[in-house]
Enzyme design. Sequence first.
Site: not given
Length: 624
Positions: A168, A171, A328, A575
Amino acid sequence: MHGGNHWGGSFEIVNNGVVTDDEKSRNVDQWDRASLQHSQSQRYNHLDETQQSWLLGPQEAKKKKYVDLGCIVISRKALKWTIVSFVIAFLVIGLPIIIVKTLPKHKARAPPPDNYTLALHKALLFFNAQKSGKLSKNNGIAWRGNSGLSDGNTTSDVKGGLVGGYYDAGDNTKFHFPMSFAMTMLSWSLIEYDHKYKAIGEYNHAKELIKWGTDYLLLTFNSSATKINQIHAQVGGSQNGSTVPDDHYCWQRPEDMDYPRPVQTISSGPDLAGEMAAALAAASIVFRDNTAYSKKLIKGAKTVFAFARDGGKRTRYSRGNPFIEPYYNSSGYFDEYMWGAAWLYYATGNVSYISLATNPGLPRNSKAFFMNPDQIALSWDNKLPAAMLLLTRFRIFLNPGYPYEDMLRMYHNTTSLTICAYMKQYRVFNWTQGGMIQLNRGRPQPLQYVANAAFLASLFVDYMNATGVPGISCGPNFITLNTIRSFATSQMDYILGKNPRKMSYVVGFGNKFPRHVHHRGASMPRDKKYYSCKGGFKWRDSRNPNPNNITGAMVGGPDRFDQFRDVRSNYSYTEPTLAGNAGLVAALVSLTSSGGHGIDKNTMFSAVPPLYPQNPPPPPPWRP
């Protein structure tokens, strides 16, 4: 009598009726000579020209002023100038044409690609860097290798495990909810702008990226069945505050992962299932040239959407799950019903799906018409503005009429109001001093929302242009399409470097971009050394730039004051995410001039049958 008197009269000459012998003799001699001369003259006159030439020899040729061409007679001078004119015309016109036709042809140089095209090439590469599973040799990311080959090996219902898909973000977790949204967005952009992808040589690359994702999604449930009871919602992840090796506790390259990666399996989740159905249905349109695969995608989409619509399975997929909810969390599922139904209708032409998409219960339960700021910002969680734009497309291009018109008109109006809300002059959202709209209302990682809004606005303009509509009314004001397009370009230009920091927030684009991206694989050297769960933190905490640039990654972005900290440990700034980059790709391809402007109007409707609007029911009988 003599039968040949050529002079007329008698041959005899009378002299007072007496003729002497001498006169006779003399007359005969004269007659003989005259007769001979006349006879010779007559014979000479009857000779043809050839014989005359034999007898008299060559005569002096007379120069003729005219030439008889059979059908016309033309003067020699005119003929001469006519011939000269033809020769000159041949030399001036004909000869150059012959030379040009015979010379080897060289294609005209295409204009140099604009910034959006250059950024698009890079943005697509981010997906190559995020791939999990067994990678092909031409993946194009030298510092990535095979990883996650044991994912899902504890699941009994999936042969071969859950190998593949995409990580995703920074990570190593595979979150299927945002992954599905990313695949839907990529497919949507490819359907609308396939000519642009082809023009820049990225068409096959984009299709391959989509297929990598949809192949994996088909593994997460029993896609060969017509009814299912569960879906695998996530692979890997972490619980907040975890003290055991997992995707957040460890800082490891995906190739080095050796800790357990649990699979989150759900038995209820209309939001996840609805988004997965949208992704598979949209991809089936992309792969319409591959009939077998397209049918496989449609079958899977129908199956998973039936799971979403099951009345006994209508709990949010993330509810109460500590591996999903903090990261999420889904706020609802009625937007996914509208979104998934619209895509399934376009993929299948089955009217039951468009009937559902236009059912008044969906916008009522999702609060689609409330114009709440959070409801008009497209994201991995909120599909309402995208779903309503997608259904507006149906109205303006096919005009289906009754029984869909009333709801479609409301979707169309709400879409126009959403675009109005993006305009700075109406102050629905705050804007930074540097010119970025704050669609997530000052919260971290704003750029994914900005890119999504730029895509919606740009696509809306293309829809309007295709129908010859010059703009929209926002209250008392008329907003032109150029103004709406300018909003989209201004936001993308901000992302690409036209901001107070003069920094591009897309890695590898421009000269100044983030060098300390929060990403495990990019932050660690590929030096054939193994780094343990904790051994990689020296790379996370290093002040040195990443040894590997994760080209094309759009980072989280600046704060509400246009400030940005290029610090690896601060994921809010640095990120990137799969869903964010999908919106970036969609916006870039919609705005690039490569391949021309406009959309592919018809491919989206390739499975939709001809429409024959029904007559509305008669009014109820009048009663006093």
